[in-house]
Design a protein around this motif. Structure first.
Motif, PDB file in Angstrom:
ATOM      1  N   LEU A  68       0.832  -1.204   0.000  1.00 35.10           N
ATOM      2  CA  LEU A  68       0.000   0.000   0.000  1.00 35.10           C
ATOM      3  C   LEU A  68       0.864   1.251   0.000  1.00 35.10           C
ATOM      4  CD1 LEU A  68      -2.764  -1.015   2.595  1.00 35.10           C
ATOM      5  CD2 LEU A  68      -2.806  -1.265   0.096  1.00 35.10           C
ATOM      6  N   ASP A  69       1.950   1.206   0.749  1.00 36.10           N
ATOM      7  CA  ASP A  69       2.879   2.350   0.798  1.00 36.10           C
ATOM      8  C   ASP A  69       3.464   2.658  -0.573  1.00 36.10           C
ATOM      9  OD1 ASP A  69       3.033   3.712   3.202  1.00 36.10           O
ATOM     10  OD2 ASP A  69       4.312   2.195   4.135  1.00 36.10           O
ATOM     11  N   ARG A  70       3.761   1.618  -1.320  1.00 39.27           N
ATOM     12  CA  ARG A  70       4.345   1.822  -2.659  1.00 39.27           C
ATOM     13  C   ARG A  70       3.394   2.568  -3.581  1.00 39.27           C
ATOM     14  NH1 ARG A  70       7.144  -3.380  -5.184  1.00 39.27           N
ATOM     15  NH2 ARG A  70       4.932  -3.929  -5.471  1.00 39.27           N
ATOM     16  N   GLU A  71       2.093   2.487  -3.297  1.00 38.83           N
ATOM     17  CA  GLU A  71       1.096   3.185  -4.108  1.00 38.83           C
ATOM     18  C   GLU A  71       0.653   4.498  -3.473  1.00 38.83           C
ATOM     19  OE1 GLU A  71       0.329   2.139  -7.056  1.00 38.83           O
ATOM     20  OE2 GLU A  71       1.459   0.256  -6.866  1.00 38.83           O
ATOM     21  N   GLY A  72       1.305   4.845  -2.361  1.00 36.98           N
ATOM     22  CA  GLY A  72       0.986   6.111  -1.702  1.00 36.98           C
ATOM     23  C   GLY A  72      -0.265   6.092  -0.851  1.00 36.98           C
ATOM     24  N   ILE A  73      -0.744   4.894  -0.493  1.00 36.96           N
ATOM     25  CA  ILE A  73      -1.968   4.798   0.307  1.00 36.96           C
ATOM     26  C   ILE A  73      -1.722   3.994   1.581  1.00 36.96           C
ATOM     27  CG2 ILE A  73      -3.606   5.078  -1.599  1.00 36.96           C
ATOM     28  CD1 ILE A  73      -3.804   2.020  -1.746  1.00 36.96           C
ATOM     29  N   GLY A  74      -0.477   4.020   2.045  1.00 36.85           N
ATOM     30  CA  GLY A  74      -0.145   3.301   3.272  1.00 36.85           C
ATOM     31  C   GLY A  74      -0.895   3.857   4.471  1.00 36.85           C
ATOM     32  N   MET A  75      -1.067   3.027   5.481  1.00 34.09           N
ATOM     33  CA  MET A  75      -1.839   3.397   6.668  1.00 34.09           C
ATOM     34  C   MET A  75      -0.949   3.357   7.898  1.00 34.09           C
ATOM     35  SD  MET A  75      -5.333   1.262   5.891  1.00 34.09           S
ATOM     36  CE  MET A  75      -6.285   2.309   6.983  1.00 34.09           C
ATOM     37  N   ALA A  76      -0.974   4.441   8.681  1.00 33.18           N
ATOM     38  CA  ALA A  76      -0.168   4.517   9.900  1.00 33.18           C
ATOM     39  C   ALA A  76      -0.748   3.600  10.968  1.00 33.18           C
ATOM     40  CB  ALA A  76      -0.114   5.950  10.410  1.00 33.18           C
ATOM     41  N   LEU A  77       0.132   3.076  11.817  1.00 30.66           N
ATOM     42  CA  LEU A  77      -0.288   2.174  12.882  1.00 30.66           C
ATOM     43  C   LEU A  77      -0.789   2.994  14.072  1.00 30.66           C
ATOM     44  CD1 LEU A  77      -0.503  -0.813  13.646  1.00 30.66           C
ATOM     45  CD2 LEU A  77       1.800  -0.667  14.608  1.00 30.66           C
ATOM     46  N   GLU A  78      -1.963   3.550  13.907  1.00 32.31           N
ATOM     47  CA  GLU A  78      -2.572   4.382  14.935  1.00 32.31           C
ATOM     48  C   GLU A  78      -4.078   4.408  14.723  1.00 32.31           C
ATOM     49  OE1 GLU A  78      -0.512   8.015  14.126  1.00 32.31           O
ATOM     50  OE2 GLU A  78      -1.974   8.659  12.605  1.00 32.31           O
ATOM     51  N   GLY A  79      -4.788   4.924  15.706  1.00 34.71           N
ATOM     52  CA  GLY A  79      -6.230   5.050  15.586  1.00 34.71           C
ATOM     53  C   GLY A  79      -6.921   3.716  15.337  1.00 34.71           C
ATOM     54  N   ASP A  80      -7.804   3.698  14.346  1.00 31.66           N
ATOM     55  CA  ASP A  80      -8.580   2.488  14.045  1.00 31.66           C
ATOM     56  C   ASP A  80      -7.704   1.350  13.542  1.00 31.66           C
ATOM     57  OD1 ASP A  80     -10.948   3.627  14.845  1.00 31.66           O
ATOM     58  OD2 ASP A  80     -11.547   4.251  12.826  1.00 31.66           O
ATOM     59  N   VAL A  81      -6.598   1.690  12.893  1.00 32.98           N
ATOM     60  CA  VAL A  81      -5.689   0.636  12.420  1.00 32.98           C
ATOM     61  C   VAL A  81      -5.065  -0.082  13.611  1.00 32.98           C
ATOM     62  CG1 VAL A  81      -3.603   0.133  11.105  1.00 32.98           C
ATOM     63  CG2 VAL A  81      -5.220   1.850  10.266  1.00 32.98           C
ATOM     64  N   LEU A  82      -4.596   0.690  14.588  1.00 34.45           N
ATOM     65  CA  LEU A  82      -4.024   0.085  15.795  1.00 34.45           C
ATOM     66  C   LEU A  82      -5.084  -0.725  16.543  1.00 34.45           C
ATOM     67  CD1 LEU A  82      -1.676  -0.238  17.766  1.00 34.45           C
ATOM     68  CD2 LEU A  82      -2.393   1.908  18.857  1.00 34.45           C
ATOM     69  N   ARG A  83      -6.269  -0.168  16.638  1.00 40.22           N
ATOM     70  CA  ARG A  83      -7.355  -0.891  17.308  1.00 40.22           C
ATOM     71  C   ARG A  83      -7.659  -2.220  16.623  1.00 40.22           C
ATOM     72  NH1 ARG A  83     -11.839  -1.704  14.550  1.00 40.22           N
ATOM     73  NH2 ARG A  83     -12.259   0.508  14.216  1.00 40.22           N
ATOM     74  N   SER A  84      -7.567  -2.254  15.305  1.00 46.86           N
ATOM     75  CA  SER A  84      -7.855  -3.495  14.582  1.00 46.86           C
ATOM     76  C   SER A  84      -6.789  -4.563  14.823  1.00 46.86           C
ATOM     77  CB  SER A  84      -7.973  -3.219  13.078  1.00 46.86           C
ATOM     78  OG  SER A  84      -6.712  -2.916  12.507  1.00 46.86           O
ATOM     79  N   MET A  85      -5.581  -4.145  15.247  1.00 48.08           N
ATOM     80  CA  MET A  85      -4.530  -5.119  15.530  1.00 48.08           C
ATOM     81  C   MET A  85      -4.872  -5.906  16.795  1.00 48.08           C
ATOM     82  SD  MET A  85      -2.347  -4.760  13.025  1.00 48.08           S
ATOM     83  CE  MET A  85      -3.722  -4.320  11.952  1.00 48.08           C
ATOM     84  N   TYR A  86      -5.031  -5.197  17.922  1.00 54.78           N
ATOM     85  CA  TYR A  86      -5.414  -5.927  19.126  1.00 54.78           C
ATOM     86  C   TYR A  86      -6.882  -6.353  19.075  1.00 54.78           C
ATOM     87  CZ  TYR A  86      -7.081  -1.349  20.870  1.00 54.78           C
ATOM     88  OH  TYR A  86      -7.716  -0.144  21.025  1.00 54.78           O
ATOM     89  N   GLY A  87      -7.662  -5.668  18.246  1.00 56.38           N
ATOM     90  CA  GLY A  87      -9.041  -6.099  18.041  1.00 56.38           C
ATOM     91  C   GLY A  87      -9.106  -7.463  17.373  1.00 56.38           C
ATOM     92  N   SER A  88      -8.154  -7.737  16.480  1.00 54.11           N
ATOM     93  CA  SER A  88      -8.084  -9.072  15.873  1.00 54.11           C
ATOM     94  C   SER A  88      -7.814 -10.130  16.929  1.00 54.11           C
ATOM     95  CB  SER A  88      -6.984  -9.101  14.803  1.00 54.11           C
ATOM     96  OG  SER A  88      -7.315  -8.268  13.712  1.00 54.11           O
ATOM     97  N   GLY A  89      -6.922  -9.801  17.866  1.00 50.28           N
ATOM     98  CA  GLY A  89      -6.660 -10.716  18.972  1.00 50.28           C
ATOM     99  C   GLY A  89      -7.882 -10.924  19.838  1.00 50.28           C
ATOM    100  N   LEU A  90      -8.611  -9.843  20.115  1.00 46.29           N
ATOM    101  CA  LEU A  90      -9.832  -9.958  20.911  1.00 46.29           C
ATOM    102  C   LEU A  90     -10.879 -10.805  20.202  1.00 46.29           C
ATOM    103  CD1 LEU A  90     -10.209  -6.291  22.251  1.00 46.29           C
ATOM    104  CD2 LEU A  90      -9.676  -8.335  23.595  1.00 46.29           C
ATOM    105  N   TYR A  91     -11.003 -10.619  18.897  1.00 47.34           N
ATOM    106  CA  TYR A  91     -11.992 -11.385  18.139  1.00 47.34           C
ATOM    107  C   TYR A  91     -11.629 -12.860  18.107  1.00 47.34           C
ATOM    108  CZ  TYR A  91     -15.067 -12.778  14.300  1.00 47.34           C
ATOM    109  OH  TYR A  91     -16.014 -13.403  13.529  1.00 47.34           O
ATOM    110  N   MET A  92     -10.346 -13.177  17.887  1.00 40.99           N
ATOM    111  CA  MET A  92      -9.928 -14.574  17.896  1.00 40.99           C
ATOM    112  C   MET A  92     -10.168 -15.206  19.265  1.00 40.99           C
ATOM    113  SD  MET A  92      -8.881 -15.232  14.829  1.00 40.99           S
ATOM    114  CE  MET A  92      -9.992 -13.991  14.183  1.00 40.99           C
ATOM    115  N   ALA A  93      -9.855 -14.449  20.332  1.00 43.10           N
ATOM    116  CA  ALA A  93     -10.082 -14.953  21.680  1.00 43.10           C
ATOM    117  C   ALA A  93     -11.568 -15.187  21.926  1.00 43.10           C
ATOM    118  CB  ALA A  93      -9.518 -13.975  22.709  1.00 43.10           C
ATOM    119  N   GLY A  94     -12.395 -14.253  21.465  1.00 36.63           N
ATOM    120  CA  GLY A  94     -13.836 -14.395  21.635  1.00 36.63           C
ATOM    121  C   GLY A  94     -14.382 -15.606  20.901  1.00 36.63           C
ATOM    122  N   LEU A  95     -13.910 -15.816  19.681  1.00 35.73           N
ATOM    123  CA  LEU A  95     -14.340 -16.999  18.928  1.00 35.73           C
ATOM    124  C   LEU A  95     -13.905 -18.284  19.622  1.00 35.73           C
ATOM    125  CD1 LEU A  95     -13.654 -15.969  15.216  1.00 35.73           C
ATOM    126  CD2 LEU A  95     -15.882 -16.406  16.257  1.00 35.73           C
ATOM    127  N   GLY A  96     -12.701 -18.265  20.188  1.00 34.71           N
ATOM    128  CA  GLY A  96     -12.224 -19.427  20.927  1.00 34.71           C
ATOM    129  C   GLY A  96     -13.113 -19.743  22.112  1.00 34.71           C
TER     130      GLY A  96
END
Length: 272
Positions: free
Chosen positions: A150-178
């Motif tokens: 994405l960065d190579r096309e100029g549309i990279g996303m910083a690891l903050e805000g909703d992007v950061l939330r989706s990182m640990y949110g993925s962990g929360l979702y996997m834990a919840g499914l478990g």
């Protein structure tokens, strides 16, 4: 054996059970979980699918996402692989319970730990903890790999805000499914049935309810486990009809709590 000796053995057994702490139960369940190959094959599949598919999807769609023709946000792709990897979380949660019923080992477990709810709590904690750590790590690997394209096309996303939330949110979702899978596995006690029903409810039915017209269909779409839980695991959902991330996750957590309660009641009342 004399009456006095029998009484002494009974008192000693009761004293051992009384002094048996949750830490000992947790250690025993951890040994079970880590000593079977299915656990690590499932974890490897989670990482491979979750991170690998995210990177592939970002690589294959980066040009399109950067073009004026794109009708999706790059944020919808940065955790794309987790939508597929969630199946492995269900498999791990179910196997943590049903494998013991299939082999009959559960009788030995309950003989060693008569307080059955401690066993359920230990299994749930270990499955949720492992999936949270692995799920978060997998989302981060997918982010760094996919964001490169994405960065190579100029549309990279910083690891903050909703992007950061989706990182640990993925962990929360996997834990919840478990946890959801642990509950269903405890209720059904059959591996194939528990996996099939959980996957069907979370993925198949969750998508099919969108076909129901009107406000009732919209309500069902928002509260189905697969939809309510998944919102927190992505910066931008593909489905604009869903609720906000934390509200959706609260609904998902409530559903897990209900199922875990039913599983606990069932575990106490039914024979092993």
């Amino acid at each position: 054996m004399s009456t006095a000796a029998t009484t002494a053995v009974a008192v000693a057994t009761e004293d051992t059970v009384a002094r048996q702490g949750f830490t000992q139960v947790l250690n025993a369940e951890w040994i079970k979980l880590r000593s079977v190959r299915s656990t690590w094959w499932t974890v490897a599949a989670l990482v491979g699918l979750g991170a690998g598919l995210t990177i592939v999807m970002c690589w294959g769609n980066a040009d399109w996402l950067a073009s004026p023709d794109a009708d999706e946000s790059p944020g919808a792709f940065i955790t794309w692989g987790m939508m597929i990897a969630q199946i492995t979380a269900i498999v791990l949660g179910v196997l943590a319970v049903t494998s013991e019923y299939g082999t009959g080992l559960i009788r030995a477990t309950f003989a060693a730990v008569p307080r059955r709810l401690r066993v359920l709590a230990a299994k749930a904690l270990l499955v949720a903890g492992l999936l949270f750590v692995v799920g978060t790590a997998t989302a981060l690997i997918g982010y760094f790999g996919g964001n490169y394209f994405l960065d190579r096309e100029g549309i990279g996303m910083a690891l903050e805000g909703d992007v950061l939330r989706s990182m640990y949110g993925s962990g929360l979702y996997m834990a919840g499914l478990g946890l959801l899978a642990v509950a269903v596995g405890t209720l059904l006690r059959h591996t194939a049935a528990a996996i099939t029903i959980t996957i069907a409810v979370c993925f198949v039915v969750s998508n099919m309810v969108a076909l129901i017209p009107g406000d009732f269909g919209l309500f069902l779409e928002r509260v189905m486990p697969g939809n309510a839980g998944a919102v927190i695991a992505t910066p931008v959902s593909f489905n604009p009809n869903l609720l906000d991330a934390w509200l959706s996750f609260a609904i998902f957590a409530g559903q897990i709590a209900v199922l875990m309660t039913l599983a606990a009641v069932s575990l106490r009342r039914r024979d092993a």
